[in-house]
Write an enzyme that holds these catalytic residues in place. Structure first.
Site, PDB file in Angstrom:
ATOM      1  N   LYS A 266      64.016 104.963  -3.972  1.00 46.25           N
ATOM      2  CA  LYS A 266      63.974 103.897  -4.817  1.00 46.25           C
ATOM      3  C   LYS A 266      62.874 102.825  -5.155  1.00 46.25           C
ATOM      4  O   LYS A 266      62.578 102.186  -5.936  1.00 46.25           O
ATOM      5  CB  LYS A 266      65.608 103.067  -4.709  1.00 46.25           C
ATOM      6  CG  LYS A 266      66.769 104.211  -5.263  1.00 46.25           C
ATOM      7  CD  LYS A 266      67.058 103.725  -6.488  1.00 46.25           C
ATOM      8  CE  LYS A 266      68.296 104.467  -7.241  1.00 46.25           C
ATOM      9  NZ  LYS A 266      68.977 105.170  -6.240  1.00 46.25           N
TER      10      LYS A 266
ATOM     11  N   GLU B  93      74.679 117.038  -7.582  1.00 49.78           N
ATOM     12  CA  GLU B  93      75.909 116.078  -7.986  1.00 49.78           C
ATOM     13  C   GLU B  93      77.202 116.170  -6.963  1.00 49.78           C
ATOM     14  O   GLU B  93      77.302 117.129  -6.647  1.00 49.78           O
ATOM     15  CB  GLU B  93      76.731 116.174  -9.216  1.00 49.78           C
ATOM     16  CG  GLU B  93      75.485 115.573 -10.300  1.00 49.78           C
ATOM     17  CD  GLU B  93      76.201 115.306 -11.586  1.00 49.78           C
ATOM     18  OE1 GLU B  93      76.847 116.412 -12.145  1.00 49.78           O
ATOM     19  OE2 GLU B  93      76.402 114.088 -12.012  1.00 49.78           O
TER      20      GLU B  93
ATOM     21  N   GLY C 268      82.247 113.931  -9.245  1.00 57.23           N
ATOM     22  CA  GLY C 268      81.403 112.951 -10.369  1.00 57.23           C
ATOM     23  C   GLY C 268      80.512 113.987 -10.915  1.00 57.23           C
ATOM     24  O   GLY C 268      79.339 113.415 -10.875  1.00 57.23           O
TER      25      GLY C 268
ATOM     26  N   ASP D 116      79.186 114.247 -14.050  1.00 61.80           N
ATOM     27  CA  ASP D 116      78.887 113.895 -15.238  1.00 61.80           C
ATOM     28  C   ASP D 116      77.613 114.526 -15.875  1.00 61.80           C
ATOM     29  O   ASP D 116      77.441 114.968 -17.079  1.00 61.80           O
ATOM     30  CB  ASP D 116      78.831 112.434 -15.551  1.00 61.80           C
ATOM     31  CG  ASP D 116      77.876 111.732 -14.368  1.00 61.80           C
ATOM     32  OD1 ASP D 116      78.051 112.016 -13.102  1.00 61.80           O
ATOM     33  OD2 ASP D 116      76.771 111.245 -14.668  1.00 61.80           O
TER      34      ASP D 116
HETATM   35  C1  LIG Z   1      69.869 106.291  -6.537  1.00 62.64           C
HETATM   36  C2  LIG Z   1      69.903 107.436  -5.424  1.00 62.64           C
HETATM   37  C3  LIG Z   1      70.317 108.785  -5.951  1.00 62.64           C
HETATM   38  C4  LIG Z   1      70.335 108.929  -7.544  1.00 62.64           C
HETATM   39  O1  LIG Z   1      69.160 108.493  -8.034  1.00 62.64           O
HETATM   40  P1  LIG Z   1      69.378 108.808  -9.706  1.00 62.64           P
HETATM   41  O2  LIG Z   1      67.723 108.441  -9.912  1.00 62.64           O
HETATM   42  O3  LIG Z   1      70.228 107.567  -9.977  1.00 62.64           O
HETATM   43  O4  LIG Z   1      69.630 110.193 -10.058  1.00 62.64           O
HETATM   44  C5  LIG Z   1      70.176 109.551  -5.010  1.00 62.64           C
HETATM   45  N1  LIG Z   1      70.420 109.500  -3.445  1.00 62.64           N
HETATM   46  C6  LIG Z   1      69.885 108.096  -3.138  1.00 62.64           C
HETATM   47  C7  LIG Z   1      70.047 107.895  -1.666  1.00 62.64           C
HETATM   48  C8  LIG Z   1      69.960 107.140  -4.041  1.00 62.64           C
HETATM   49  O5  LIG Z   1      69.935 105.790  -3.692  1.00 62.64           O
END
Ligand SMILES: *Cc1c(COP(=O)(O)O)cnc(C)c1O
Length: 320
Positions: free
Chosen positions: A55, A206, A210, A212
């Protein structure tokens, strides 16, 4: 021109923009995992990324493109954890103030880390309150710019740089897997993989509780579900994004799921065999592979270990 929110060129530009601020994480391999699966597996270790998850890539890419007026007003984010930390740290590095809206039941390690990066944390009840409305209200009150956790072109392009690095390092793949929450990582990654390894199968994973995005993918339109209860807290989303979904629908080949028990088993494997701490959500892709959800026999398979932020107390429970 493209009909999508991002193109591969956006990922190339994002990569240049964030290169100084994020780690080029290692790609690890395991003879044991290869022998058990009959495949050649490449693990892109975003659990070793700054602040502990991919992120950081999207957050830094987004804030670094703020105008002077936006920098002045600050940034606001709502997140179950890693996006919040990424925004808080990126904001600090770029000298921008940050307000973070987090669920009150988020892992304490994530709440503490976010505060530790100097952000102002506002807690809410994720089963009762609409965090997006709360975010818009706070953004208006404070004149801050809201950066959502996945449905934003700069976030999506930033996340895609993880897959770009993976393929640049190991070459073309037969199969690529990544976890899917709201689809920021997968929309960026799929865009990069299609450009760099055109014949590669792209699989999203997923939590079983969940699914989705799996439902949306099969139906060809966005399906919303109730907030799922799963240990994969980074993928507790109710629906894919308006910007992420068209890319996932068109570029991804399949979406499969992994159960909480399978995630714990994978976490134990990484700790015991590879000396890696990977959080539950970060184990989605390998759990799918280890449990035969995807046929990987004889294939070159790359996947993202998306994060490593997990409370040590929870880790002890999982491993007990
Ligand atoms: C946010 C996150 C995800 C999922 O990412 P998206 O962009 O919401 O699909 C997967 N793994 C970790 C560790 C995350 O923090």
């Amino acid at each position: 021109m493209t009909q999508y929110a991002i193109s591969y060129d956006d990922i190339v530009q994002a990569h240049a923009r964030i290169a100084q601020a994020v780690h080029r994480t290692p790609v690890m391999t395991s003879t044991t995992a290869n022998e058990r699966t009959g495949a050649q597996l490449f693990f892109k270790c975003e659990n070793l990324q700054r602040m502990g998850a991919f992120k950081m890539r999207g957050a830094y890419n987004a804030i670094s493109q703020f105008t002077p007026a936006q920098r002045e007003g600050g940034v606001i984010a709502f997140s179950s954890g890693n996006h919040a930390q990424a925004i808080a740290l990126s904001a600090r590095l770029l000298g921008v103030a940050a307000v973070i809206i987090m669920p009150e039941d988020a892992p304490p390690v994530k709440i503490e880390a976010t505060r530790g990066y100097g952000a102002d944390v506002v807690l809410y009840d994720r089963y009762k309150q609409d965090r997006e409305a709360l975010g818009r209200q706070l953004a208006e009150e404070r004149g801050a710019t809201l950066i959502p956790p996945f449905d934003h072109p700069h976030v999506m392009a930033g996340q895609g740089t993880a897959a770009k690095e993976l393929i640049e390092e190991v070459g073309e793949l037969d199969i690529f897997l990544a976890p899917v929450g709201g689809g920021g990582l997968m929309s960026g990654a799929a865009t990069a993989v299609r450009a760099l390894s055109p014949r590669c199968r792209i699989i999203g994973v997923e939590p079983e509780a969940g699914n989705d995005v799996q439902q949306s993918f099969r139906k060809g339109e966005i399906v919303a579900i109730d907030t799922p209860r799963t240990i994969a807290d980074g993928a507790q989303t109710q629906s894919p994004g308006k910007l992420t979904f068209p890319i996932i629908r068109d570029l991804v080949d399949d979406i499969v799921t992994a159960s909480d028990a399978e995630l714990i088993e994978a976490m134990k494997f990484f700790a015991a065999r590879m000396k890696l701490v990977v959080e539950p959500t970060g184990c989605l892709a390998p759990a799918a592979v280890f449990n035969g959800k995807v046929d990987v026999t004889g294939k070159r398979v790359g996947m993202i270990l998306s994060g490593g932020n997990v409370d040590t107390a929870r880790l002890a429970q999982f491993f007990g």
